[in-house]
Motif scaffolding. Structure first.
Motif, PDB file in Angstrom:
ATOM      1  N   GLY A 134       7.925   5.258   3.569  1.00 10.14           N
ATOM      2  CA  GLY A 134       7.518   4.033   4.451  1.00 10.14           C
ATOM      3  C   GLY A 134       6.265   3.946   5.301  1.00 10.14           C
ATOM      4  N   LEU A 135       5.694   3.011   5.659  1.00  6.99           N
ATOM      5  CA  LEU A 135       4.621   2.757   6.516  1.00  6.99           C
ATOM      6  C   LEU A 135       5.454   2.523   7.772  1.00  6.99           C
ATOM      7  N   TYR A 136       5.285   3.699   8.635  1.00 11.50           N
ATOM      8  CA  TYR A 136       5.761   3.563  10.050  1.00 11.50           C
ATOM      9  C   TYR A 136       4.752   3.105  11.109  1.00 11.50           C
ATOM     10  N   LEU A 137       5.213   2.057  11.832  1.00 13.30           N
ATOM     11  CA  LEU A 137       4.420   1.336  12.872  1.00 13.30           C
ATOM     12  C   LEU A 137       4.879   2.014  14.430  1.00 13.30           C
ATOM     13  N   ASN A 138       3.945   2.173  15.073  1.00 14.19           N
ATOM     14  CA  ASN A 138       4.191   2.513  16.398  1.00 14.19           C
ATOM     15  C   ASN A 138       4.884   1.451  17.418  1.00 14.19           C
ATOM     16  N   TYR A 139       6.159   1.154  17.308  1.00 12.37           N
ATOM     17  CA  TYR A 139       6.636   0.004  18.114  1.00 12.37           C
ATOM     18  C   TYR A 139       6.658   0.151  19.416  1.00 12.37           C
ATOM     19  N   PRO A 182       6.719  -8.830  16.794  1.00 15.21           N
ATOM     20  CA  PRO A 182       7.392  -8.946  15.560  1.00 15.21           C
ATOM     21  C   PRO A 182       6.533  -9.726  14.574  1.00 15.21           C
ATOM     22  N   ASP A 183       5.689 -10.674  14.845  1.00 17.63           N
ATOM     23  CA  ASP A 183       4.660 -11.250  13.691  1.00 17.63           C
ATOM     24  C   ASP A 183       3.672 -10.423  13.517  1.00 17.63           C
ATOM     25  N   VAL A 184       3.168  -9.293  14.217  1.00 19.55           N
ATOM     26  CA  VAL A 184       2.330  -8.499  13.694  1.00 19.55           C
ATOM     27  C   VAL A 184       3.070  -7.354  12.700  1.00 19.55           C
ATOM     28  N   ARG A 185       4.160  -7.174  13.131  1.00 10.96           N
ATOM     29  CA  ARG A 185       4.813  -6.242  12.004  1.00 10.96           C
ATOM     30  C   ARG A 185       5.057  -6.844  10.774  1.00 10.96           C
ATOM     31  N   LYS A 186       5.584  -8.184  10.910  1.00  4.84           N
ATOM     32  CA  LYS A 186       6.110  -8.994   9.608  1.00  4.84           C
ATOM     33  C   LYS A 186       4.742  -9.047   8.813  1.00  4.84           C
ATOM     34  N   ALA A 187       3.779  -9.371   9.517  1.00  4.60           N
ATOM     35  CA  ALA A 187       2.476  -9.599   8.840  1.00  4.60           C
ATOM     36  C   ALA A 187       2.013  -8.435   7.876  1.00  4.60           C
ATOM     37  N   ASP A 216       2.787 -11.965   0.778  1.00  2.23           N
ATOM     38  CA  ASP A 216       2.522 -13.237   0.977  1.00  2.23           C
ATOM     39  C   ASP A 216       1.356 -13.371   1.955  1.00  2.23           C
ATOM     40  N   VAL A 217       0.177 -13.088   1.286  1.00  2.83           N
ATOM     41  CA  VAL A 217      -0.899 -12.931   2.191  1.00  2.83           C
ATOM     42  C   VAL A 217      -1.328 -14.111   2.958  1.00  2.83           C
ATOM     43  N   GLU A 218      -1.405 -15.175   2.523  1.00  5.03           N
ATOM     44  CA  GLU A 218      -1.761 -16.510   3.563  1.00  5.03           C
ATOM     45  C   GLU A 218      -0.705 -16.561   4.333  1.00  5.03           C
ATOM     46  N   ALA A 219       0.552 -16.253   4.279  1.00  6.91           N
ATOM     47  CA  ALA A 219       1.766 -16.489   5.549  1.00  6.91           C
ATOM     48  C   ALA A 219       1.257 -15.347   6.427  1.00  6.91           C
ATOM     49  N   ALA A 220       0.796 -14.156   5.770  1.00  5.73           N
ATOM     50  CA  ALA A 220       0.506 -12.947   6.735  1.00  5.73           C
ATOM     51  C   ALA A 220      -0.518 -13.227   7.829  1.00  5.73           C
ATOM     52  N   LYS A 221      -1.542 -13.954   7.386  1.00  7.96           N
ATOM     53  CA  LYS A 221      -2.688 -14.328   7.941  1.00  7.96           C
ATOM     54  C   LYS A 221      -2.206 -15.289   8.936  1.00  7.96           C
ATOM     55  N   ALA A 222      -1.204 -16.262   8.710  1.00  9.99           N
ATOM     56  CA  ALA A 222      -0.931 -17.177   9.965  1.00  9.99           C
ATOM     57  C   ALA A 222      -0.349 -16.494  10.828  1.00  9.99           C
ATOM     58  N   LEU A 223       0.648 -15.554  10.388  1.00 10.62           N
ATOM     59  CA  LEU A 223       1.349 -14.785  11.546  1.00 10.62           C
ATOM     60  C   LEU A 223       0.514 -13.834  12.578  1.00 10.62           C
ATOM     61  N   LEU A 224      -0.499 -13.444  11.844  1.00  8.58           N
ATOM     62  CA  LEU A 224      -1.334 -12.627  12.711  1.00  8.58           C
ATOM     63  C   LEU A 224      -2.407 -13.649  13.625  1.00  8.58           C
ATOM     64  N   GLN A 225      -2.601 -14.725  13.191  1.00 11.18           N
ATOM     65  CA  GLN A 225      -3.241 -15.759  14.078  1.00 11.18           C
ATOM     66  C   GLN A 225      -2.277 -16.230  15.109  1.00 11.18           C
ATOM     67  N   LYS A 226      -1.018 -16.412  14.981  1.00  7.41           N
ATOM     68  CA  LYS A 226      -0.199 -16.693  15.783  1.00  7.41           C
ATOM     69  C   LYS A 226       0.060 -15.591  17.014  1.00  7.41           C
ATOM     70  N   ALA A 227      -0.029 -14.354  16.381  1.00  7.93           N
ATOM     71  CA  ALA A 227       0.087 -13.217  17.444  1.00  7.93           C
ATOM     72  C   ALA A 227      -1.097 -13.415  18.341  1.00  7.93           C
ATOM     73  N   GLY A 228      -2.099 -13.768  18.019  1.00  8.69           N
ATOM     74  CA  GLY A 228      -3.640 -13.797  18.684  1.00  8.69           C
ATOM     75  C   GLY A 228      -4.630 -12.937  18.380  1.00  8.69           C
ATOM     76  N   TYR A 229      -4.349 -12.452  16.688  1.00  7.64           N
ATOM     77  CA  TYR A 229      -5.314 -11.540  16.090  1.00  7.64           C
ATOM     78  C   TYR A 229      -6.042 -12.414  15.194  1.00  7.64           C
ATOM     79  N   THR A 257      10.248  -0.584  10.348  1.00  8.35           N
ATOM     80  CA  THR A 257       9.257   0.287   9.535  1.00  8.35           C
ATOM     81  C   THR A 257       9.066  -0.611   8.139  1.00  8.35           C
ATOM     82  N   VAL A 258       7.954  -0.466   7.591  1.00  2.43           N
ATOM     83  CA  VAL A 258       7.559  -1.183   6.420  1.00  2.43           C
ATOM     84  C   VAL A 258       7.944  -0.218   5.269  1.00  2.43           C
ATOM     85  N   TYR A 259       9.138  -0.343   4.850  1.00  2.00           N
ATOM     86  CA  TYR A 259       9.751   0.426   3.555  1.00  2.00           C
ATOM     87  C   TYR A 259       8.939   0.199   2.205  1.00  2.00           C
ATOM     88  N   LEU A 260       8.348   1.194   1.584  1.00  2.00           N
ATOM     89  CA  LEU A 260       7.342   1.249   0.453  1.00  2.00           C
ATOM     90  C   LEU A 260       8.101   1.268  -0.869  1.00  2.00           C
TER      91      LEU A 260
END
Length: 514
Positions: free
Chosen positions: A275-280, A288-293, A336-349, A477-480
């Motif tokens: 997995g890709l572990y994220l420091n929650y 959650p938008d960053v994690r899901k992106a 879904d790269v485009e949806a991921a970009k939108a989520l990051l934008q929503k999160a302020g990044y 966690t992003v399970y790979l």
């Protein structure tokens, strides 16, 4: 039978390999020593770095080389506990279990195994500065000798799973003399089929057959274990014949090794997920938008097909889909790269506004390539990633201390104890001893606590599935990928089984003819 099982040699019983040839038989009769005088060399994946303290992963090395034994063992193929140093276990009250020790067992220094010695070893483990995840004061109150052959282990709360905890290799039993000096003296202080005779720190270990072993005596007279964290080095050792067995072989080496008629390569299912572990515990992963992106950006199919050469499957959570505690109908995260970009934008990044570090370790052969792929794919949504590669020992302090951003980790969810509760408790509860995600949800903890006292396995599995689904859907966690264990051996090696739980490698039946 359990849904997950080794792909080769499924009829072999790991537990039986420790004692007698017949699967399921645990006779204490030693029989006559085998006249063979052969020896072999095995290349192991991990290097002992904690002075063989049993509360650490060094215990796995001692078990793999046939030195360390536990009260019980877990047969992965059947999913059942089996006797080892203990022959019977009984829950004598809601918070107490009694274990009856096997008669006639001696440590390799000639002293007898008795209840007082077992209680001493387990209490020492329990009182260590950092007890192992399977055996902490949170789940074990104490250990005492009831009489010369009976050990009682008590728990703070009713627990149906205590026997699974004493099947953990961390609860292996060594003679009192092993602890007399600084560190742990492994020479002649185990009970297993092989005796450690010499060692070169962080390099190798020499062993010989234990002529006084309580079970079937080893066919091999001698063995050498080499500690080689580099996967390519292990593959090369088998190819050149310097080692007759290599564990943790890189998938990239499969084609070359499989084309050599003097080498046999095995692949086996294992309860392990990378997995890709994220420091929650810190920004931006508390969003959650960053994690899901990030989850939506990583291309699981491409990773499985290229880095792992198609030997693994994309993950749909911490458990493989065919495990009895895996949630039904959950699919791997869709890219879904485009949806991921939108989520990051929503999160302020916005684009190029987020720079992260990614840690990975050298003992797992695919990690370097996997880190590079994750780095490149996250770049597609405007996240800059700096990769740091070290050995695992160099990486763990940052994980436990919460000073990292992203980390790649391959985690076996049945090695802490042979039930997913050990993994879920350690990795995802608020006070989990291996909660590198730094995730805390009291409702999650309360639900898992219910499983600890649940006697019906199906009811426990339902809880595990529910919690696994939560972790996946919230992208904690992003399970790979769900992993396989790959080993290689020279064709002359007989009766080798690549243990899916990474406990046993040098077993009594192991031999070689070349």
């Amino acid at each position: 039978m359990r849904p997950i099982r080794p792909l080769q040699g499924a009829a072999l019983c790991i537990a039986a390999l420790l004692t007698v040839p017949a699967c399921g038989s645990f006779s204490s009769s030693g029989g006559s020593a085998n006249a063979a005088t052969s020896s072999l060399t095995i290349a192991l994946q991990f290097t002992p770095k904690a002075g063989y303290a049993l509360e650490t992963d060094d215990a796995f090395v001692l078990a793999q080389v046939g030195c360390l034994e536990t009260l019980l063992t877990y047969d992965f193929d059947s999913g059942e506990l089996q006797p080892l140093l203990a022959t019977k276990w009984t829950q004598t009250s809601p918070t107490a279990w009694d274990f009856t020790l096997r008669e006639g067992v001696k440590f390799q220094d000639g002293t007898a195994l008795d209840a007082d010695g077992v209680a001493f070893a387990l209490n020492k483990l329990l009182k260590s500065a950092t007890p192992p995840r399977a055996f902490t004061p949170k789940v074990v109150s104490g250990v005492q000798a009831v009489d010369a052959s009976t050990v009682r282990i008590t728990t703070p709360k009713p627990s149906t799973l205590l026997p699974y905890r004493v099947a953990s290799v961390n609860t292996g039993i060594m003679a009192k003399a092993a602890y007399a000096g600084r560190g742990t003296d492994v020479i002649k202080h185990c009970t297993g089929p092989f005796t450690v005779t010499a060692q070169k720190p962080q390099q190798s270990m020499s062993l010989e057959r234990n002529e006084s072993y309580w079970g079937t005596k080893a066919t091999l007279a001698k063995a050498e274990a080499k500690f080689l964290p580099d996967g390519n080095a292990r593959a090369t050792q088998v190819r050149t014949g310097e080692s007759q067995i290599g564990l943790g072989i890189p998938s990239a080496s499969l084609e070359e090794l499989s084309g050599d008629k003097s080498i046999v390569v095995s692949e086996a299912a294992t309860p392990r997920t990378t997995g890709l572990y994220l420091n929650y515990g810190k920004a931006p992963f508390d969003n959650p938008d960053v994690r899901k992106a990030i989850q939506m950006t990583v291309d699981l199919d491409a990773i499985a097909k290229t880095i792992y050469s198609g030997t693994v499957e994309p993950a749909s959570g911490p458990f493989a889909a065919n495990e009895p505690w895996a949630p039904k109908g959950v699919q791997p995260a869709a890219r879904d790269v485009e949806a991921a970009k939108a989520l990051l934008q929503k999160a302020g990044y916005g684009p190029d506004k987020l720079s992260l570090s990614l840690r990975a370790y050298t003992e797992r052969p695919e990690m370097a390539d996997l880190a590079a792929v994750v780095q490149e794919q996250l770049k597609q949504i405007g996240i800059t990633v700096k990769v740091t590669m070290t050995d695992y020992a160099g990486m763990e302090p940052a994980l436990l201390g919460g000073t990292y951003d992203l980390a790649l980790l391959s985690r076996n969810h049945l090695t802490d104890i042979a039930d997913p509760i050990g993994f879920l408790e350690a990795d995802y509860t608020c006070k989990g001893t291996f909660n590198i995600s730094h995730y805390c949800d009291p409702a999650f903890d309360a639900r898992l606590a219910q499983a600890n006292s649940e006697k019906d396995p199906a009811a426990r599995y339902t809880i595990y599935a529910e919690l696994a689904k939560q972790l996946h859907e919230q992208a904690i966690t992003v399970y790979l990928v769900t992993d396989k264990t790959i080993a290689a051996k020279r064709a002359g090696v007989q009766n080798f089984v690549d243990d899916p739980l990474a406990r046993y490698a040098l077993t009594p039946q192991l031999s070689q003819t070349d």
